[in-house]
Design a protein around this motif. Sequence first.
Motif, PDB file in Angstrom:
ATOM      1  N   SER A 122       0.847  -1.193   0.000  1.00  0.00           N
ATOM      2  CA  SER A 122       0.000   0.000   0.000  1.00  0.00           C
ATOM      3  C   SER A 122       0.880   1.239   0.000  1.00  0.00           C
ATOM      4  CB  SER A 122      -0.927   0.016   1.227  1.00  0.00           C
ATOM      5  OG  SER A 122      -0.180   0.105   2.425  1.00  0.00           O
ATOM      6  N   THR A 123       0.295   2.356  -0.389  1.00  0.00           N
ATOM      7  CA  THR A 123       1.025   3.617  -0.345  1.00  0.00           C
ATOM      8  C   THR A 123       0.035   4.767  -0.219  1.00  0.00           C
ATOM      9  OG1 THR A 123       2.799   4.916  -1.393  1.00  0.00           O
ATOM     10  CG2 THR A 123       1.050   4.138  -2.831  1.00  0.00           C
ATOM     11  N   GLY A 124       0.545   5.886   0.201  1.00  0.00           N
ATOM     12  CA  GLY A 124      -0.235   7.107   0.235  1.00  0.00           C
ATOM     13  C   GLY A 124       0.638   8.239  -0.277  1.00  0.00           C
ATOM     14  N   TYR A 125       0.052   9.103  -1.054  1.00  0.00           N
ATOM     15  CA  TYR A 125       0.761  10.295  -1.530  1.00  0.00           C
ATOM     16  C   TYR A 125       0.177  11.487  -0.798  1.00  0.00           C
ATOM     17  CZ  TYR A 125       1.123  14.488  -4.463  1.00  0.00           C
ATOM     18  OH  TYR A 125       1.294  15.784  -4.906  1.00  0.00           O
ATOM     19  N   GLY A 126       1.037  12.305  -0.221  1.00  0.00           N
ATOM     20  CA  GLY A 126       0.532  13.463   0.503  1.00  0.00           C
ATOM     21  C   GLY A 126       1.631  14.455   0.782  1.00  0.00           C
ATOM     22  N   MET A 127       1.329  15.402   1.654  1.00  0.00           N
ATOM     23  CA  MET A 127       2.250  16.488   1.957  1.00  0.00           C
ATOM     24  C   MET A 127       2.010  16.960   3.379  1.00  0.00           C
ATOM     25  SD  MET A 127       1.495  18.777  -1.465  1.00  0.00           S
ATOM     26  CE  MET A 127       2.798  19.965  -1.115  1.00  0.00           C
ATOM     27  N   THR A 128       3.005  17.632   3.933  1.00  0.00           N
ATOM     28  CA  THR A 128       2.787  18.329   5.197  1.00  0.00           C
ATOM     29  C   THR A 128       1.614  19.288   5.051  1.00  0.00           C
ATOM     30  OG1 THR A 128       5.153  18.236   5.696  1.00  0.00           O
ATOM     31  CG2 THR A 128       3.854  19.853   6.903  1.00  0.00           C
ATOM     32  N   GLU A 129       1.520  19.928   3.884  1.00  0.00           N
ATOM     33  CA  GLU A 129       0.491  20.944   3.659  1.00  0.00           C
ATOM     34  C   GLU A 129      -0.921  20.377   3.553  1.00  0.00           C
ATOM     35  OE1 GLU A 129       4.337  22.849   2.300  1.00  0.00           O
ATOM     36  OE2 GLU A 129       3.443  20.843   2.286  1.00  0.00           O
ATOM     37  N   THR A 130      -1.063  19.049   3.558  1.00  0.00           N
ATOM     38  CA  THR A 130      -2.399  18.445   3.580  1.00  0.00           C
ATOM     39  C   THR A 130      -2.587  17.594   4.836  1.00  0.00           C
ATOM     40  OG1 THR A 130      -1.617  16.586   2.216  1.00  0.00           O
ATOM     41  CG2 THR A 130      -2.675  18.421   1.073  1.00  0.00           C
ATOM     42  N   CYS A 131      -1.778  17.847   5.846  1.00  0.00           N
ATOM     43  CA  CYS A 131      -1.884  17.132   7.133  1.00  0.00           C
ATOM     44  C   CYS A 131      -1.732  15.625   6.971  1.00  0.00           C
ATOM     45  CB  CYS A 131      -3.218  17.423   7.822  1.00  0.00           C
ATOM     46  SG  CYS A 131      -3.493  19.158   8.230  1.00  0.00           S
ATOM     47  N   GLY A 132      -1.257  15.168   5.819  1.00  0.00           N
ATOM     48  CA  GLY A 132      -1.102  13.731   5.588  1.00  0.00           C
ATOM     49  C   GLY A 132      -1.392  13.385   4.148  1.00  0.00           C
ATOM     50  N   ILE A 133      -2.266  12.400   3.933  1.00  0.00           N
ATOM     51  CA  ILE A 133      -2.452  11.849   2.590  1.00  0.00           C
ATOM     52  C   ILE A 133      -3.396  12.689   1.732  1.00  0.00           C
ATOM     53  CG2 ILE A 133      -1.937   9.511   3.323  1.00  0.00           C
ATOM     54  CD1 ILE A 133      -4.965   8.911   3.177  1.00  0.00           C
ATOM     55  N   ILE A 134      -3.125  12.670   0.440  1.00  0.00           N
ATOM     56  CA  ILE A 134      -4.041  13.177  -0.582  1.00  0.00           C
ATOM     57  C   ILE A 134      -4.698  11.992  -1.266  1.00  0.00           C
ATOM     58  CG2 ILE A 134      -4.205  14.401  -2.790  1.00  0.00           C
ATOM     59  CD1 ILE A 134      -1.806  16.110  -1.875  1.00  0.00           C
ATOM     60  N   THR A 135      -3.893  10.973  -1.542  1.00  0.00           N
ATOM     61  CA  THR A 135      -4.385   9.759  -2.190  1.00  0.00           C
ATOM     62  C   THR A 135      -3.969   8.541  -1.383  1.00  0.00           C
ATOM     63  OG1 THR A 135      -2.401   9.266  -3.489  1.00  0.00           O
ATOM     64  CG2 THR A 135      -3.941  10.863  -4.428  1.00  0.00           C
ATOM     65  N   SER A 136      -4.570   7.402  -1.706  1.00  0.00           N
ATOM     66  CA  SER A 136      -4.168   6.141  -1.095  1.00  0.00           C
ATOM     67  C   SER A 136      -4.528   5.015  -2.057  1.00  0.00           C
ATOM     68  CB  SER A 136      -4.887   5.931   0.245  1.00  0.00           C
ATOM     69  OG  SER A 136      -4.516   4.703   0.840  1.00  0.00           O
ATOM     70  N   VAL A 137      -3.696   3.986  -2.078  1.00  0.00           N
ATOM     71  CA  VAL A 137      -3.972   2.818  -2.912  1.00  0.00           C
ATOM     72  C   VAL A 137      -3.351   1.600  -2.240  1.00  0.00           C
ATOM     73  CG1 VAL A 137      -1.899   3.167  -4.353  1.00  0.00           C
ATOM     74  CG2 VAL A 137      -3.851   1.871  -5.262  1.00  0.00           C
ATOM     75  N   ALA A 138      -4.039   0.466  -2.338  1.00  0.00           N
ATOM     76  CA  ALA A 138      -3.562  -0.733  -1.651  1.00  0.00           C
ATOM     77  C   ALA A 138      -4.067  -1.984  -2.352  1.00  0.00           C
ATOM     78  CB  ALA A 138      -4.034  -0.729  -0.192  1.00  0.00           C
ATOM     79  N   GLY A 139      -3.454  -3.113  -1.982  1.00  0.00           N
ATOM     80  CA  GLY A 139      -3.928  -4.418  -2.415  1.00  0.00           C
ATOM     81  C   GLY A 139      -3.987  -4.593  -3.916  1.00  0.00           C
TER      82      GLY A 139
END
Length: 565
Positions: free
Chosen positions: A356-373
């Motif tokens: 799994s992974t998540g793409y994000g930034m400090t400026e979004t308090c964490g994830i913008i996207t997520s994908v897994a499995g």
Amino acid sequence: MHYAELAKAREELTGPGGTFEIVHTDVNGIAIRAYRHALPDVRALWQSTLPFADRTYLIYRDERLTYAQAHARVDAIAAWLAARGIKPGDRVAIAMRNYPEWLLIYWACVCSGIAVVGMNAWGTAEEMAYALADSAPKALFLDAERLDRYKEIAEPLPGVTLVGVRLRGPESDVMSFADVIAHRGAMPEVVIDADADACIFYTSGATGFPKGAQLTHRGCITNLFNMLYAGASTALATQRATGVAPPAAPPAPVSLLTTPLFHVTANNCGAYATTAAGGTIVLMYRWDAGEALRIIAQERVTSIGGVPVMARELINHPDFATTDLSSLTALSGGGAQVPPDLVHKIEEKVVSARPSTGYGMTETCGIITSVAGDFFVDKPDSAGPAMPAYEAKCVDEEGNTVPPGETGELWVKGAAVIKGYINRPEATAAAITDGWLHTGDIARIDEDGFIFIVDRKKDMVLRGGENVYCAEVEAAIYRHSAIAECCVFGVPDHRLGEEVGAAIVLKPGEVLDDAELRGFCEGHIANYKVPRHIWFMTDSLPRNASGKFLKRELRDRLCQDRPAA
């Protein structure tokens, strides 16, 4: 693949009456997407864990704290802060390794309406001095290594109370953390504004100074719900497509945090999600793949997250094949793009876990996207779809939305976008337009809504999950009197994704070598920002008609002459 089922799951979960129902709310005059059922603030999250009293919350080496013990210490810290006159709206800084105290101090502050300033523990004394002067905390909690660094500051911040954690011995003018928790007392009753600062995390600055991003209570809670939604939607879609139902009552998670708590990856994503579920957080002194394998087997760790190189080092470690990893259900990578080959290696080699992974930034308090499995295996070069609390679009240089499937800079808008940067109205205005955050990443969005990051607009090196702005490194190098020209860029690196490289032209008659330049830089910027690859050029660096260095051309030519390790 199950994309139709994913679309249906998303509609069901986020529609009227859904667990993750999306509504529009007004924040400072801007309509944004938000979760109807989100908790009101981070205090409510921490208080929701009271029923988990007897469960183990924190593990560090041979130390263990239950939720009940953690709550008692958090209350004591909060009572001490109140007794010192530190009140809602004030700031408290934390500068230390991933010790259990980090999280205890964090919860005590945010539950009291006090903003936590997460200091980069790898920073130099100069960087520490800047962040402290910029954020003006009323108290600074720091460990022995950071105390040594603080003592190097020529003009320490006046009026700040120093509290030492795990010091080597008594220190003058430094209060012991043991004395803080001995204060005892109850958590003060406060009312917290959802849009008040919960924490301030510093990001590398494109102009040579880091920027203090203001993460609000609303943003931090929204990120938690984004993560909960990501797991729920993937599980529901997969179940409907395959007919295989997940366990009715899965065990409480046991998460091994491998990245620093002064980043959103470990704090807002790892710690928040595990805490909300009443799970156990395992902390490490420093990253070591062999030690991580031992901990996974001993503590029956269910998930481990970190930058992609950590997953690769686990799989490549000599003890991997003989270690019992049957408890693992998730092996995630974030902070940098997961190479497609690693997605498949995790799928093949870790029998019980899915990638799994998540793409994000400090400026979004964490994830913008997520994908897994299955979805990640099918689209291993994707970052996944945007979470439902965001609007997302790709735009051209003028800010116009590009047609579906075409590339442009990714902009996102939603409840998790930061309020701005403290003391930096110009930087805030440049980064956020009418609520839309400019990510600085070039992306495309496919027909299934999956986002693919294809390039970087920012002049930045992404080294093992750490953002290093080229201008910041260049500013440090130019402070050396021998430098006539310098150009900093990313060099491909098998282990870390990218390393910092620099092309240097010296002034006539000056002599300087790699070691001397690195030693000079180490006095001004954190070690991970110091160039590993240095080229001393005899001719002026190539420029375009407007006088700007031809960075990409220079990088490609030099890296071809000296391939990265």
